[in-house]
Design an enzyme around this catalytic site. Structure first.
Site, mmCIF file in Angstrom:
data_model
loop_
_atom_site.group_PDB
_atom_site.id
_atom_site.type_symbol
_atom_site.label_atom_id
_atom_site.label_comp_id
_atom_site.label_asym_id
_atom_site.label_seq_id
_atom_site.Cartn_x
_atom_site.Cartn_y
_atom_site.Cartn_z
ATOM 1 N N GLY A 43 0.824 -1.262 0.021
ATOM 2 C CA GLY A 43 0.072 0.081 -0.063
ATOM 3 C C GLY A 43 0.943 1.385 0.198
ATOM 4 O O GLY A 43 0.584 2.219 -0.764
ATOM 5 N N ASP A 44 2.082 1.406 0.821
ATOM 6 C CA ASP A 44 2.880 2.342 0.628
ATOM 7 C C ASP A 44 3.493 2.574 -0.636
ATOM 8 O O ASP A 44 3.746 3.713 -1.108
ATOM 9 C CB ASP A 44 3.849 2.156 1.837
ATOM 10 C CG ASP A 44 3.588 1.717 3.142
ATOM 11 O OD1 ASP A 44 2.506 2.124 3.533
ATOM 12 O OD2 ASP A 44 4.038 1.039 3.921
#
Length: 308
Positions: free
Chosen positions: A248-249
């Site tokens: 997600g980062d």
């Protein structure tokens, strides 16, 4: 300039055990240490995608020194507030199943918190601030709200990539990007997100409440992008998922790196999905060659507005 903010960084210790026995002696192999924390992950991927940035947050002790040295090696600028205790260590044990043990972070004093807020208050018009990760118990629960107010007043583009509880407090503030997964989006609105239609509906509500760009990761259904009356869906490329940490980062970093390079949101969304997938398919965070290799496999199409 792009800034990231990590309130509770970590040293991520990865260890592989062939057959893990609870209560017994286990001998590990293939160990690795990485600077961790959501904002730091974003900084590392941004740098690999060619975008200079500065990492902000709290660091302390010998573990904090390790993170600084690793960021220096990667040529990532940093400007952390020193804490009295050491930065936490998170262990990722990889065996038949993946087990995570996250250590506690150091206590943050009111003075240290104010010093970090002052750094955010000094950001300039046109800067980007990625506020990533949960808010530790010793930091004011409205820390990100205060940061968002500074950003709005100074015309700084704030990206909020945090847990549903902290994100709930930010809803209603003007932010540049939010990127919940479908579980977090459901928690925000006390519902369950199971379909693309659900994601678009509630993603649109986030947009109406102040988020300029909204990306919702949907697991096997890919990802959804919402901004105004633009609704997009991206399908993830095929591959073996080896790493659930940092995907997600990497999506946040991919979107921001593309936007900062002058690309349109549609292309930035495609890059975001390619970056998230590239990280998921390997043990560490993605490199530019990984992202470029997957880009042609990420298909993005407009969703029919009549469905919503």
């Amino acid at each position: 300039m792009i800034y990231t903010c990590t309130l509770n960084p970590s040293v991520d210790y990865i260890i592989h055990v062939e057959r893990f026995e609870q209560g017994g002696l286990n001998r590990g192999k293939d160990t690795a240490y990485y600077p961790g924390g959501k904002g730091i992950n974003v900084s590392r991927v941004l740098q690999r995608l060619g975008q200079q940035n500065t990492a902000l947050g709290f660091l302390g002790g010998f573990t904090g020194d390790f993170i600084k040295k690793e960021l220096d090696k990667a040529q990532i600028t940093h400007d952390f507030i020193e804490t009295d205790g050491p930065t936490r260590v998170n262990m990722k044990l990889k065996s038949e199943e993946e087990t995570e043990i996250n250590g506690p972070g150091p206590a943050i004093s009111a003075e240290q918190e104010q010093k970090l807020l002052q750094k955010i208050a000094n950001l300039k018009k046109g800067d980007y601030l990625v506020a990533a990760g949960s808010v530790p118990s010793t930091v004011s629960s409205d820390f990100y709200v205060k940061a968002a107010e500074f950003c709005r007043n100074n015309e700084v583009n704030m990206i909020a990539d945090t847990s549903s509880y902290a994100l709930k407090k930010i809803v209603g503030q003007e932010v540049f990007l939010v990127k919940p997964n479908h579980h977090e989006l459901g928690e925000l609105f006390d519902t369950t997100i199971t379909t693309v239609e659900d994601a678009v509906h509630f993603g649109s509500k986030l947009h109406e409440q102040g988020a300029k760009h909204v990306i919702i990761s949907m697991g096997g259904q890919g990802a959804v992008y919402v901004s105004g009356d633009t609704y997009l869906q991206a399908h993830v490329p095929a591959g073996e998922v080896r790493n659930t940490v940092g995907s997600g980062d990497s999506m946040v970093a991919g979107f921001l790196a593309s936007i900062a390079a002058g690309n349109k949101p549609e292309q930035a969304f495609q890059t975001a999905v390619a970056a998230g997938s590239a990280t998921a398919f390997q043990d560490d965070l993605c490199n530019k060659t990984d992202v470029d290799g997957l880009l042609p496999q990420v298909t993005v199409h407009s969703l029919d507005k009549g469905r919503f």
